[in-house]
Design a protein around this motif. Sequence first.
Motif, PDB file in Angstrom:
ATOM      1  N   GLU A   1      86.500  40.139  31.799  1.00  0.00           N
ATOM      2  CA  GLU A   1      86.217  39.412  33.035  1.00  0.00           C
ATOM      3  C   GLU A   1      86.600  40.252  34.253  1.00  0.00           C
ATOM      4  OE1 GLU A   1      86.744  34.871  34.588  1.00  0.00           O
ATOM      5  OE2 GLU A   1      88.569  35.862  33.857  1.00  0.00           O
ATOM      6  N   LEU A   2      87.736  40.934  34.186  1.00  0.00           N
ATOM      7  CA  LEU A   2      88.171  41.787  35.298  1.00  0.00           C
ATOM      8  C   LEU A   2      87.137  42.869  35.583  1.00  0.00           C
ATOM      9  CD1 LEU A   2      91.758  43.114  35.924  1.00  0.00           C
ATOM     10  CD2 LEU A   2      89.791  44.620  36.192  1.00  0.00           C
ATOM     11  N   VAL A   3      86.666  43.529  34.532  1.00  0.00           N
ATOM     12  CA  VAL A   3      85.676  44.590  34.707  1.00  0.00           C
ATOM     13  C   VAL A   3      84.374  44.032  35.273  1.00  0.00           C
ATOM     14  CG1 VAL A   3      84.260  46.309  33.502  1.00  0.00           C
ATOM     15  CG2 VAL A   3      86.677  46.039  32.905  1.00  0.00           C
ATOM     16  N   GLU A   4      83.960  42.873  34.791  1.00  0.00           N
ATOM     17  CA  GLU A   4      82.722  42.244  35.271  1.00  0.00           C
ATOM     18  C   GLU A   4      82.799  41.962  36.773  1.00  0.00           C
ATOM     19  OE1 GLU A   4      80.267  38.021  34.790  1.00  0.00           O
ATOM     20  OE2 GLU A   4      81.864  38.537  33.369  1.00  0.00           O
ATOM     21  N   TYR A   5      83.923  41.396  37.212  1.00  0.00           N
ATOM     22  CA  TYR A   5      84.073  41.075  38.633  1.00  0.00           C
ATOM     23  C   TYR A   5      84.288  42.326  39.472  1.00  0.00           C
ATOM     24  CZ  TYR A   5      83.857  36.018  38.389  1.00  0.00           C
ATOM     25  OH  TYR A   5      83.403  34.713  38.245  1.00  0.00           O
ATOM     26  N   PHE A   6      84.868  43.348  38.878  1.00  0.00           N
ATOM     27  CA  PHE A   6      84.989  44.617  39.583  1.00  0.00           C
ATOM     28  C   PHE A   6      83.610  45.186  39.910  1.00  0.00           C
ATOM     29  CE2 PHE A   6      84.893  49.266  39.337  1.00  0.00           C
ATOM     30  CZ  PHE A   6      85.731  49.598  40.384  1.00  0.00           C
ATOM     31  N   MET A   7      82.713  45.168  38.942  1.00  0.00           N
ATOM     32  CA  MET A   7      81.372  45.707  39.175  1.00  0.00           C
ATOM     33  C   MET A   7      80.609  44.871  40.193  1.00  0.00           C
ATOM     34  SD  MET A   7      81.499  48.414  37.438  1.00  0.00           S
ATOM     35  CE  MET A   7      79.819  48.960  37.741  1.00  0.00           C
ATOM     36  N   LEU A   8      80.790  43.555  40.163  1.00  0.00           N
ATOM     37  CA  LEU A   8      80.179  42.705  41.187  1.00  0.00           C
ATOM     38  C   LEU A   8      80.752  43.026  42.566  1.00  0.00           C
ATOM     39  CD1 LEU A   8      80.121  39.231  39.393  1.00  0.00           C
ATOM     40  CD2 LEU A   8      78.115  40.505  40.184  1.00  0.00           C
ATOM     41  N   GLY A   9      82.077  43.150  42.637  1.00  0.00           N
ATOM     42  CA  GLY A   9      82.724  43.465  43.905  1.00  0.00           C
ATOM     43  C   GLY A   9      82.298  44.814  44.445  1.00  0.00           C
ATOM     44  N   LEU A  10      82.064  45.759  43.561  1.00  0.00           N
ATOM     45  CA  LEU A  10      81.616  47.082  43.969  1.00  0.00           C
ATOM     46  C   LEU A  10      80.256  46.999  44.653  1.00  0.00           C
ATOM     47  CD1 LEU A  10      82.286  50.134  43.772  1.00  0.00           C
ATOM     48  CD2 LEU A  10      81.010  50.156  41.625  1.00  0.00           C
TER      49      LEU A  10
ATOM     50  N   LEU B   1      88.959  42.366  43.911  1.00  0.00           N
ATOM     51  CA  LEU B   1      89.722  42.904  45.027  1.00  0.00           C
ATOM     52  C   LEU B   1      89.725  44.427  45.105  1.00  0.00           C
ATOM     53  CD1 LEU B   1      92.869  40.580  44.902  1.00  0.00           C
ATOM     54  CD2 LEU B   1      91.170  40.669  46.739  1.00  0.00           C
ATOM     55  N   LEU B   2      89.731  45.097  43.967  1.00  0.00           N
ATOM     56  CA  LEU B   2      89.948  46.542  43.961  1.00  0.00           C
ATOM     57  C   LEU B   2      88.884  47.352  44.706  1.00  0.00           C
ATOM     58  CD1 LEU B   2      91.749  48.869  43.054  1.00  0.00           C
ATOM     59  CD2 LEU B   2      90.533  48.872  40.857  1.00  0.00           C
ATOM     60  N   PRO B   3      87.588  47.028  44.594  1.00  0.00           N
ATOM     61  CA  PRO B   3      86.592  47.883  45.246  1.00  0.00           C
ATOM     62  C   PRO B   3      86.813  48.077  46.742  1.00  0.00           C
ATOM     63  CG  PRO B   3      85.499  46.433  43.690  1.00  0.00           C
ATOM     64  CD  PRO B   3      86.929  45.979  43.787  1.00  0.00           C
ATOM     65  N   LEU B   4      87.202  47.034  47.442  1.00  0.00           N
ATOM     66  CA  LEU B   4      87.377  47.156  48.888  1.00  0.00           C
ATOM     67  C   LEU B   4      88.579  48.033  49.232  1.00  0.00           C
ATOM     68  CD1 LEU B   4      85.849  46.231  51.352  1.00  0.00           C
ATOM     69  CD2 LEU B   4      87.308  44.215  51.466  1.00  0.00           C
ATOM     70  N   ALA B   5      89.625  47.959  48.411  1.00  0.00           N
ATOM     71  CA  ALA B   5      90.787  48.828  48.629  1.00  0.00           C
ATOM     72  C   ALA B   5      90.394  50.288  48.459  1.00  0.00           C
ATOM     73  CB  ALA B   5      91.899  48.463  47.643  1.00  0.00           C
TER      74      ALA B   5
ATOM     75  N   LEU C   1      84.437  37.004  47.566  1.00  0.00           N
ATOM     76  CA  LEU C   1      85.890  37.214  47.533  1.00  0.00           C
ATOM     77  C   LEU C   1      86.632  35.894  47.341  1.00  0.00           C
ATOM     78  CD1 LEU C   1      86.285  39.827  50.418  1.00  0.00           C
ATOM     79  CD2 LEU C   1      86.646  40.238  47.973  1.00  0.00           C
ATOM     80  N   HIS C   2      86.209  34.870  48.045  1.00  0.00           N
ATOM     81  CA  HIS C   2      86.855  33.564  47.894  1.00  0.00           C
ATOM     82  C   HIS C   2      86.631  33.013  46.485  1.00  0.00           C
ATOM     83  CE1 HIS C   2      88.059  33.441  51.998  1.00  0.00           C
ATOM     84  NE2 HIS C   2      86.840  33.327  52.491  1.00  0.00           N
ATOM     85  N   ALA C   3      85.403  33.119  45.986  1.00  0.00           N
ATOM     86  CA  ALA C   3      85.080  32.554  44.674  1.00  0.00           C
ATOM     87  C   ALA C   3      85.801  33.291  43.550  1.00  0.00           C
ATOM     88  CB  ALA C   3      83.572  32.603  44.448  1.00  0.00           C
ATOM     89  N   ALA C   4      85.816  34.622  43.618  1.00  0.00           N
ATOM     90  CA  ALA C   4      86.442  35.414  42.562  1.00  0.00           C
ATOM     91  C   ALA C   4      87.926  35.099  42.453  1.00  0.00           C
ATOM     92  CB  ALA C   4      86.230  36.903  42.818  1.00  0.00           C
ATOM     93  N   THR C   5      88.602  35.040  43.603  1.00  0.00           N
ATOM     94  CA  THR C   5      90.049  34.830  43.573  1.00  0.00           C
ATOM     95  C   THR C   5      90.428  33.376  43.335  1.00  0.00           C
ATOM     96  OG1 THR C   5      90.053  34.736  46.013  1.00  0.00           O
ATOM     97  CG2 THR C   5      90.556  36.845  44.981  1.00  0.00           C
ATOM     98  N   ALA C   6      89.454  32.477  43.367  1.00  0.00           N
ATOM     99  CA  ALA C   6      89.705  31.077  43.021  1.00  0.00           C
ATOM    100  C   ALA C   6      89.363  30.793  41.563  1.00  0.00           C
ATOM    101  CB  ALA C   6      88.893  30.152  43.926  1.00  0.00           C
ATOM    102  N   THR C   7      88.857  31.786  40.844  1.00  0.00           N
ATOM    103  CA  THR C   7      88.427  31.589  39.457  1.00  0.00           C
ATOM    104  C   THR C   7      89.586  31.810  38.497  1.00  0.00           C
ATOM    105  OG1 THR C   7      86.174  32.271  40.052  1.00  0.00           O
ATOM    106  CG2 THR C   7      86.742  32.321  37.721  1.00  0.00           C
ATOM    107  N   THR C   8      89.980  33.059  38.293  1.00  0.00           N
ATOM    108  CA  THR C   8      91.138  33.413  37.470  1.00  0.00           C
ATOM    109  C   THR C   8      91.801  34.628  38.103  1.00  0.00           C
ATOM    110  OG1 THR C   8      89.908  34.959  36.066  1.00  0.00           O
ATOM    111  CG2 THR C   8      89.971  32.649  35.343  1.00  0.00           C
ATOM    112  N   VAL C   9      93.009  34.932  37.660  1.00  0.00           N
ATOM    113  CA  VAL C   9      93.686  36.145  38.149  1.00  0.00           C
ATOM    114  C   VAL C   9      92.868  37.372  37.772  1.00  0.00           C
ATOM    115  CG1 VAL C   9      95.720  37.603  37.910  1.00  0.00           C
ATOM    116  CG2 VAL C   9      95.979  35.132  38.157  1.00  0.00           C
ATOM    117  N   ALA C  10      92.310  37.374  36.571  1.00  0.00           N
ATOM    118  CA  ALA C  10      91.511  38.520  36.126  1.00  0.00           C
ATOM    119  C   ALA C  10      90.297  38.716  37.026  1.00  0.00           C
ATOM    120  CB  ALA C  10      91.074  38.320  34.679  1.00  0.00           C
TER     121      ALA C  10
END
Length: 224
Positions: free
Chosen positions: A195-204, A133-137, A118-127
């Motif tokens: 990039e957003l989709v990639e990080y979404f799948m990781l977050g999931l 962030l979305l999976p946890l919500a 979570l820290h790394a993703a949100t420190a990378t880009t907004v995307a």
Amino acid sequence: MLHQELKERAEPEWKEIIEHPFWTGVRDGSLPPGALTHFVEQCAGHVLPAYARALARTAAATRWDRHVVLLAQAAAGTVRARDRLLAAHNGLDAALGVPRADPKAPAGAITHAHTTFLHAATATTVAAGMGGLLPLAWFRQRIGDDLRQRRVPGARHNVWIDIFHPGPEYAGTVSELEGVYDELGGLMATPGRTELVEYFMLGLRYTASVTKAAWAEAGQPTAR
């Protein structure tokens, strides 16, 4: 719509999470109470604080004012939800046999990996941040609703299920958040959307690991 695309991608993982022995044990009351406490310790002590800060970090980075407001409000709401969950869990009647949660319990290995993501993703880009962030919500809403809808009447953990459910206002917040993702889907160039989709799948996958870790690290077998 981007949020619908993400839901379709996530559906196989959601089905696996919902039918995991941890949540089936919550629904029918068979889960050892200590496993609930372990879950609360990891979420309240580590995951939710990290999530609140990740929301705030992304709010500070985004360029759209409406998104700033929604993400900042969600960050504040996450801190309050953490406090409510911990207080309500520790206020359960001792007759239920649920141990008190220690807010200073150390993070497990999976929890540490999840919060680091979570820290790394949100420190990378907004995307990347929005994707992570979305999976946890969605997790809190999806699991909470399913527990209420399919719980066994009179089961041991029904009071805890009501504590864990985020409440009707949360559904409105998630709906607004989904609207933000649809807006982003129209605003972003292809690389940002990818990039957003990639990080979404990781977050999931990290979000799913919270359930699996609560089951295993609380002394339950890794499979049933």
